[in-house]
Design a protein around this motif. Sequence first.
Motif, PDB file in Angstrom:
ATOM      1  N   ILE A  59       0.877  -1.158   0.000  1.00  0.00           N
ATOM      2  CA  ILE A  59       0.000   0.000   0.000  1.00  0.00           C
ATOM      3  C   ILE A  59       0.915   1.209   0.000  1.00  0.00           C
ATOM      4  O   ILE A  59       1.779   1.339   0.870  1.00  0.00           O
ATOM      5  N   GLU A  60       0.740   2.095  -0.975  1.00  0.00           N
ATOM      6  CA  GLU A  60       1.565   3.294  -1.045  1.00  0.00           C
ATOM      7  C   GLU A  60       0.729   4.511  -0.687  1.00  0.00           C
ATOM      8  O   GLU A  60      -0.408   4.645  -1.117  1.00  0.00           O
ATOM      9  N   PHE A  61       1.308   5.380   0.123  1.00  0.00           N
ATOM     10  CA  PHE A  61       0.686   6.634   0.510  1.00  0.00           C
ATOM     11  C   PHE A  61       1.512   7.744  -0.129  1.00  0.00           C
ATOM     12  O   PHE A  61       2.727   7.777   0.036  1.00  0.00           O
ATOM     13  N   SER A  62       0.870   8.636  -0.883  1.00  0.00           N
ATOM     14  CA  SER A  62       1.618   9.714  -1.521  1.00  0.00           C
ATOM     15  C   SER A  62       0.777  10.984  -1.528  1.00  0.00           C
ATOM     16  O   SER A  62      -0.421  10.954  -1.291  1.00  0.00           O
ATOM     17  N   ASN A  68       6.154  10.255  -0.473  1.00  0.00           N
ATOM     18  CA  ASN A  68       5.508   8.940  -0.476  1.00  0.00           C
ATOM     19  C   ASN A  68       6.077   8.053   0.617  1.00  0.00           C
ATOM     20  O   ASN A  68       7.216   8.178   1.013  1.00  0.00           O
ATOM     21  N   SER A  69       5.215   7.178   1.094  1.00  0.00           N
ATOM     22  CA  SER A  69       5.575   6.156   2.073  1.00  0.00           C
ATOM     23  C   SER A  69       4.876   4.880   1.641  1.00  0.00           C
ATOM     24  O   SER A  69       3.913   4.912   0.881  1.00  0.00           O
ATOM     25  N   GLY A  88       7.196  -4.574   5.756  1.00  0.00           N
ATOM     26  CA  GLY A  88       8.205  -3.529   5.666  1.00  0.00           C
ATOM     27  C   GLY A  88       7.561  -2.153   5.634  1.00  0.00           C
ATOM     28  O   GLY A  88       6.483  -1.972   5.050  1.00  0.00           O
ATOM     29  N   PHE A  89       8.201  -1.184   6.265  1.00  0.00           N
ATOM     30  CA  PHE A  89       7.717   0.186   6.298  1.00  0.00           C
ATOM     31  C   PHE A  89       8.771   1.066   5.627  1.00  0.00           C
ATOM     32  O   PHE A  89       9.919   1.101   6.068  1.00  0.00           O
ATOM     33  N   SER A  90       8.386   1.762   4.557  1.00  0.00           N
ATOM     34  CA  SER A  90       9.325   2.559   3.778  1.00  0.00           C
ATOM     35  C   SER A  90       8.908   4.025   3.768  1.00  0.00           C
ATOM     36  O   SER A  90       7.720   4.337   3.782  1.00  0.00           O
ATOM     37  N   THR A  91       9.902   4.914   3.717  1.00  0.00           N
ATOM     38  CA  THR A  91       9.660   6.347   3.587  1.00  0.00           C
ATOM     39  C   THR A  91      10.624   6.910   2.556  1.00  0.00           C
ATOM     40  O   THR A  91      11.601   6.254   2.170  1.00  0.00           O
ATOM     41  N   SER A  92      10.348   8.142   2.107  1.00  0.00           N
ATOM     42  CA  SER A  92      11.230   8.778   1.129  1.00  0.00           C
ATOM     43  C   SER A  92      11.558  10.193   1.570  1.00  0.00           C
ATOM     44  O   SER A  92      10.901  10.761   2.431  1.00  0.00           O
ATOM     45  N   VAL A  93      12.577  10.753   0.933  1.00  0.00           N
ATOM     46  CA  VAL A  93      12.990  12.124   1.185  1.00  0.00           C
ATOM     47  C   VAL A  93      12.854  12.896  -0.125  1.00  0.00           C
ATOM     48  O   VAL A  93      13.435  12.509  -1.138  1.00  0.00           O
ATOM     49  N   THR A  97      12.944   7.620  -4.369  1.00  0.00           N
ATOM     50  CA  THR A  97      12.363   6.297  -4.215  1.00  0.00           C
ATOM     51  C   THR A  97      12.300   5.932  -2.741  1.00  0.00           C
ATOM     52  O   THR A  97      13.258   6.157  -1.995  1.00  0.00           O
ATOM     53  N   ALA A  98      11.180   5.380  -2.322  1.00  0.00           N
ATOM     54  CA  ALA A  98      11.013   5.006  -0.914  1.00  0.00           C
ATOM     55  C   ALA A  98      12.011   3.916  -0.530  1.00  0.00           C
ATOM     56  O   ALA A  98      12.251   2.986  -1.290  1.00  0.00           O
ATOM     57  N   THR A  99      12.599   4.048   0.662  1.00  0.00           N
ATOM     58  CA  THR A  99      13.578   3.102   1.192  1.00  0.00           C
ATOM     59  C   THR A  99      13.010   2.460   2.442  1.00  0.00           C
ATOM     60  O   THR A  99      12.452   3.150   3.303  1.00  0.00           O
ATOM     61  N   GLU A 100      13.188   1.144   2.566  1.00  0.00           N
ATOM     62  CA  GLU A 100      12.682   0.454   3.752  1.00  0.00           C
ATOM     63  C   GLU A 100      13.433   0.929   4.986  1.00  0.00           C
ATOM     64  O   GLU A 100      14.651   0.933   5.035  1.00  0.00           O
ATOM     65  N   ARG A 101      12.675   1.334   6.020  1.00  0.00           N
ATOM     66  CA  ARG A 101      13.250   1.852   7.265  1.00  0.00           C
ATOM     67  C   ARG A 101      13.027   0.929   8.450  1.00  0.00           C
ATOM     68  O   ARG A 101      13.765   0.992   9.426  1.00  0.00           O
TER      69      ARG A 101
END
Length: 168
Positions: A59-62, A68-69, A88-93, A97-101
């Motif tokens: 599921i992408e949130f943007s 986007n996360s 996995g929970f990913s965020t972006s700066v 591209t979102a990176t898994e955090r």
Amino acid sequence: RFQYNGLGSDEIVIDSSGNVGIGGTPTHKLYVRNDVAATSDLDPTAIKLFNNSDGGSAIEFSNGVAGNSKISLGVESTGTGTDDTYIGFSTSVNGATATERMRIDSSGNLGIASTDVQKNLSIGNSQADGIQFNYDSTNGYRNQILNYWNSSVDSRMDFNIARTANAT
């Protein structure tokens, strides 16, 4: 309005605002209602993401400003009998591209800043990663536990206690 069950009640509703309700009257853009008695299954599936292949789903949130996360439901390994899953929970700066955090693996182990989760809690994957405890964020007072290594045989763990603002 769509009726499927033949009982005269609406199963899917799209209101005048474009809100969609499944199993109930929508109060948000997407509203899903699945009433289950307390003596029944306490964890019913209301929404299912299904990948008919050997991978996962997400599921992408943007937003409109390139942020986007993502929450991924993935597979750690593939092949018959090896589909160990993870969340996995990913965020972006700034639209990158979102990176898994953070990751919860199939054993329930939690990884923060690490996808190689080996213990109940794994933190970091690089030099000076660790834990920071803020006890007065207004003044910048904090304590840290950091991990360092210089080679495969030389490593240390530092316990830093801040006595002045914004210092460790």
